[in-house]
Design a protein around this motif. Sequence first.
Motif, mmCIF file in Angstrom:
data_model
loop_
_atom_site.group_PDB
_atom_site.id
_atom_site.type_symbol
_atom_site.label_atom_id
_atom_site.label_comp_id
_atom_site.label_asym_id
_atom_site.label_seq_id
_atom_site.Cartn_x
_atom_site.Cartn_y
_atom_site.Cartn_z
ATOM 1 N N PHE A 101 0.875 -1.167 0.000
ATOM 2 C CA PHE A 101 0.000 0.000 0.000
ATOM 3 C C PHE A 101 0.915 1.220 0.000
ATOM 4 C CE2 PHE A 101 -3.059 -3.000 1.799
ATOM 5 C CZ PHE A 101 -4.221 -2.632 1.156
ATOM 6 N N PRO A 102 1.117 1.880 -1.141
ATOM 7 C CA PRO A 102 2.065 2.988 -1.214
ATOM 8 C C PRO A 102 1.759 4.141 -0.263
ATOM 9 C CG PRO A 102 1.350 2.331 -3.404
ATOM 10 C CD PRO A 102 0.492 1.595 -2.421
ATOM 11 N N SER A 103 0.504 4.355 0.051
ATOM 12 C CA SER A 103 0.164 5.509 0.884
ATOM 13 C C SER A 103 -0.182 5.118 2.324
ATOM 14 C CB SER A 103 -0.987 6.288 0.246
ATOM 15 O OG SER A 103 -2.081 5.437 -0.013
ATOM 16 N N LEU A 104 0.202 3.927 2.751
ATOM 17 C CA LEU A 104 -0.016 3.494 4.132
ATOM 18 C C LEU A 104 0.712 4.447 5.071
ATOM 19 C CD1 LEU A 104 -0.998 1.282 6.130
ATOM 20 C CD2 LEU A 104 1.155 0.107 5.709
ATOM 21 N N ASP A 105 -0.011 5.005 6.041
ATOM 22 C CA ASP A 105 0.589 5.998 6.928
ATOM 23 C C ASP A 105 -0.334 6.249 8.106
ATOM 24 O OD1 ASP A 105 2.528 7.765 7.794
ATOM 25 O OD2 ASP A 105 2.332 9.133 6.109
ATOM 26 N N VAL A 106 0.141 7.040 9.045
ATOM 27 C CA VAL A 106 -0.694 7.507 10.152
ATOM 28 C C VAL A 106 -1.550 8.646 9.633
ATOM 29 C CG1 VAL A 106 -0.677 8.563 12.448
ATOM 30 C CG2 VAL A 106 1.053 6.847 11.848
ATOM 31 N N ASP A 107 -2.837 8.623 9.941
ATOM 32 C CA ASP A 107 -3.746 9.688 9.530
ATOM 33 C C ASP A 107 -3.423 10.951 10.320
ATOM 34 O OD1 ASP A 107 -6.310 10.766 8.363
ATOM 35 O OD2 ASP A 107 -6.808 10.821 10.510
ATOM 36 N N GLY A 108 -3.026 11.987 9.602
ATOM 37 C CA GLY A 108 -2.592 13.225 10.243
ATOM 38 C C GLY A 108 -3.653 13.921 11.068
ATOM 39 N N VAL A 109 -4.889 13.907 10.593
ATOM 40 C CA VAL A 109 -5.961 14.597 11.312
ATOM 41 C C VAL A 109 -6.221 13.938 12.661
ATOM 42 C CG1 VAL A 109 -8.404 15.221 11.251
ATOM 43 C CG2 VAL A 109 -7.013 15.443 9.189
ATOM 44 N N SER A 110 -6.345 12.606 12.663
ATOM 45 C CA SER A 110 -6.624 11.926 13.931
ATOM 46 C C SER A 110 -5.415 11.967 14.858
ATOM 47 C CB SER A 110 -7.068 10.487 13.686
ATOM 48 O OG SER A 110 -6.029 9.733 13.091
ATOM 49 N N ASP B 169 -4.128 5.106 8.170
ATOM 50 C CA ASP B 169 -4.732 5.335 6.859
ATOM 51 C C ASP B 169 -4.143 4.335 5.869
ATOM 52 O OD1 ASP B 169 -5.838 6.283 4.530
ATOM 53 O OD2 ASP B 169 -5.048 8.312 4.745
ATOM 54 N N LEU B 170 -4.975 3.403 5.411
ATOM 55 C CA LEU B 170 -4.514 2.424 4.432
ATOM 56 C C LEU B 170 -4.364 3.047 3.060
ATOM 57 C CD1 LEU B 170 -6.677 -0.648 5.490
ATOM 58 C CD2 LEU B 170 -4.311 -0.122 6.119
ATOM 59 N N GLY B 171 -5.020 4.155 2.843
ATOM 60 C CA GLY B 171 -4.891 4.864 1.581
ATOM 61 C C GLY B 171 -5.577 4.160 0.431
ATOM 62 N N ARG B 172 -5.295 4.647 -0.733
ATOM 63 C CA ARG B 172 -5.876 4.072 -1.945
ATOM 64 C C ARG B 172 -4.878 3.101 -2.541
ATOM 65 N NH1 ARG B 172 -8.076 9.307 -4.985
ATOM 66 N NH2 ARG B 172 -6.913 8.240 -6.599
ATOM 67 N N CYS B 173 -5.405 2.144 -3.297
ATOM 68 C CA CYS B 173 -4.511 1.206 -3.969
ATOM 69 C C CYS B 173 -5.061 0.914 -5.356
ATOM 70 C CB CYS B 173 -4.351 -0.080 -3.170
ATOM 71 S SG CYS B 173 -5.827 -1.092 -3.028
ATOM 72 N N ASN B 174 -4.178 0.452 -6.229
ATOM 73 C CA ASN B 174 -4.622 0.151 -7.590
ATOM 74 C C ASN B 174 -5.265 -1.243 -7.643
ATOM 75 O OD1 ASN B 174 -2.539 -1.789 -7.778
ATOM 76 N ND2 ASN B 174 -1.130 -0.290 -8.644
ATOM 77 N N LEU B 175 -5.797 -1.579 -8.775
ATOM 78 C CA LEU B 175 -6.517 -2.846 -8.933
ATOM 79 C C LEU B 175 -5.621 -4.038 -8.649
ATOM 80 C CD1 LEU B 175 -9.034 -4.403 -9.711
ATOM 81 C CD2 LEU B 175 -8.370 -4.159 -12.104
ATOM 82 N N ASP B 176 -4.379 -4.007 -9.118
ATOM 83 C CA ASP B 176 -3.468 -5.116 -8.878
ATOM 84 C C ASP B 176 -3.264 -5.349 -7.381
ATOM 85 O OD1 ASP B 176 -1.524 -7.145 -9.763
ATOM 86 O OD2 ASP B 176 -0.062 -5.784 -8.850
ATOM 87 N N THR B 177 -3.047 -4.281 -6.625
ATOM 88 C CA THR B 177 -2.852 -4.403 -5.185
ATOM 89 C C THR B 177 -4.111 -4.946 -4.523
ATOM 90 O OG1 THR B 177 -1.257 -2.597 -5.192
ATOM 91 C CG2 THR B 177 -2.273 -3.133 -3.088
ATOM 92 N N ALA B 178 -5.266 -4.473 -4.921
ATOM 93 C CA ALA B 178 -6.525 -4.960 -4.348
ATOM 94 C C ALA B 178 -6.705 -6.452 -4.621
ATOM 95 C CB ALA B 178 -7.703 -4.175 -4.921
#
Length: 72
Positions: free
Chosen positions: A30-39, A50-59
């Motif tokens: 998950f390229p955008s896996l990170d801690v959610d800044g707001v929370s 925040d798991l973020g968005r992923c492309n079809l292949d990753t899903a």
Amino acid sequence: MVMTPRERMRAAEEAVVQLREALDGVGVVFPSLDVDGVSAAGTYGLPLVDLGRCNLDTAMRLAAVLHERAHP
């Protein structure tokens, strides 16, 4: 136990590291896996991961890994 803001952030960052390593171990990134800044900026509860968005292949890779683990 009440955690300080620093302890909460450290716990969330460690969870992200552990999750990233576990996912990487089964070939899922998950390229955008990170801690959610707001929370993380809040003072109530634990920060969200925040798991973020992923492309079809990753899903599809994630679905395959989960199905394999659920039905060995």
